[in-house]
Design an enzyme around this catalytic site. Structure first.
Site, mmCIF file in Angstrom:
data_model
loop_
_atom_site.group_PDB
_atom_site.id
_atom_site.type_symbol
_atom_site.label_atom_id
_atom_site.label_comp_id
_atom_site.label_asym_id
_atom_site.label_seq_id
_atom_site.Cartn_x
_atom_site.Cartn_y
_atom_site.Cartn_z
ATOM 1 C CB CYS A 88 -0.935 -0.008 1.212
ATOM 2 S SG CYS A 88 -1.984 1.446 1.303
ATOM 3 C CB CYS A 104 -0.717 2.538 4.052
ATOM 4 S SG CYS A 104 -2.151 1.852 3.263
ATOM 5 C CG ASP A 105 3.096 1.052 4.400
ATOM 6 O OD1 ASP A 105 2.594 1.493 5.450
ATOM 7 O OD2 ASP A 105 2.934 -0.117 4.012
#
Ligand code: NAP
Length: 300
Positions: free
Chosen positions: A131, A134-135
């Site tokens: 992701c 997200c990261d």
């Protein structure tokens, strides 16, 4: 007999449990692995409104505690079969017995397709991510790679190009499944370079990804020094349990209405297993809210 059976203990299922519990319904939630679902793989969640930073596991634990505070019964078990009886109630066969419910919310999620390489699972959260949204921020100023040739891979590469020093896009073919406009934008982005006709063969790094090797169709290999590899090979929903009750789209995602209702009265879907365009933590909890509200309305 429970009012609402929730299958899946990710953010969508747990939010549904909170809402249904608050509405005074009896709730049983079945989860086969660990509470929190995919979010537990994010070592830091920093895109949840109002909570600037929380670990994925912490958020999963907190959601679970909140659902239980609202009265939800949580069972760690796999639902193996779902049937609907003539009186409209559902029977769920689990590893441990049978549960009967007046309504069901299926929140089984979707898993990222993995590379199936040795060491991949151990490096998740330590260089391997599924992701970028997200990261990506954890790789600010670093050299990273994205693997895949669909819209996700190209969008990820463009997103990461704004954060990282260099982004190498690795794709197994010369042609892209992604929209031409996205490919063109990526090609025109200075710090994105393309390596096509290559597959990732080996991952190196003990505690953190350090480099990887690639191989082309002729068997020639090369090494790429990157601290992050974003795997964007699509996702795999697992909607087999509800396939007899509602239509699935061409990729296996459950079709549903605005209120998360399916083709079967009393059956709702929430979270990443649903056909939709944005699959994020925030959209999962939104689905949980909508599905629980609709299920409570259905039960009256
Ligand atoms: P996708 O379109 O299924 O693409 C997956 C990519 O991964 C393909 O290029 C495929 O290669 C590659 N791949 C699959 N297995 C592989 C393996 N084992 N090794 C190497 N490569 C592998 O998945 P997606 O990009 O996640 O998109 C899913 C859906 O969401 C699509 O409908 C997409 O349009 C949509 N989406 C839309 C947007 C947007 O901005 N509009 C953004 C993200 C996603 P091949 O091409 O060779 O098969």
């Amino acid at each position: 007999m429970t009012d609402i059976l929730i299958i899946g203990g990710g953010p969508a299922g747990l939010t549904a449990a909170i809402y249904a519990g608050r509405a005074g319904k009896t709730v049983t939630l079945c989860e086969k692995e660990g509470m929190g679902g995919q979010i537990t793989h994010a070592h830091l969640v920093s895109n949840y409104p109002g909570i600037p930073e929380v670990s994925g596991t912490d958020l999963g634990d907190r959601l679970c505690a909140q659902a239980m505070d609202m009265g939800a019964e949580v069972e760690f078990t796999t639902v193996t079969k779902l049937t609907r009886q003539e009186d409209g109630t559902f029977l769920a066969q689990t590893e441990d017995g049978t549960l009967q419910a007046r309504a069901v919310i299926f929140a089984g999620g979707a898993k990222p397709r993995t590379l199936s390489l040795e060491g991949e699972a151990q490096l998740v959260g330590n260089g391997i991510s599924y992701c970028a949204l997200c990261d990506g921020a954890f790789f600010s100023g670093q050299d990273v790679a994205v693997v895949g040739g669909g819209n996700s891979a190209l969008s990820d590469a463009l997103f990461l190009s704004g954060l990282c020093r260099t982004v190498t896009l690795i794709h197994r073919r010369a042609d892209f499944r992604a929209e031409p406009g996205l490919v063109e934008r990526a090609k025109q982005t200075e710090n994105i370079r393309f390596l096509t006709g290559c597959t990732v063969k080996t991952l190196y790094g003990e505690d953190h990804l350090e480099r990887l090797t690639l191989e082309n169709a002729e068997g020639l290999s090369c090494t790429l020094e990157v601290s992050g590899l974003f795997v964007a090979l699509g996702r795999v929903p697992d909607c087999g349990l509800i396939a007899d009750f509602t239509r699935l789209d061409e990729n296996g995602y459950a079709m549903s209405a605005e209120d998360c209702g399916t083709d079967t009265p009393g059956l709702y879907v929430a979270g990443d297993c649903r056909r939709k365009t944005v699959r994020q933590l925030t959209t999962a909890v939104a689905d949980g809210t909508v599905a629980a509200t609709a299920a409570c309305g259905y039960l009256g």
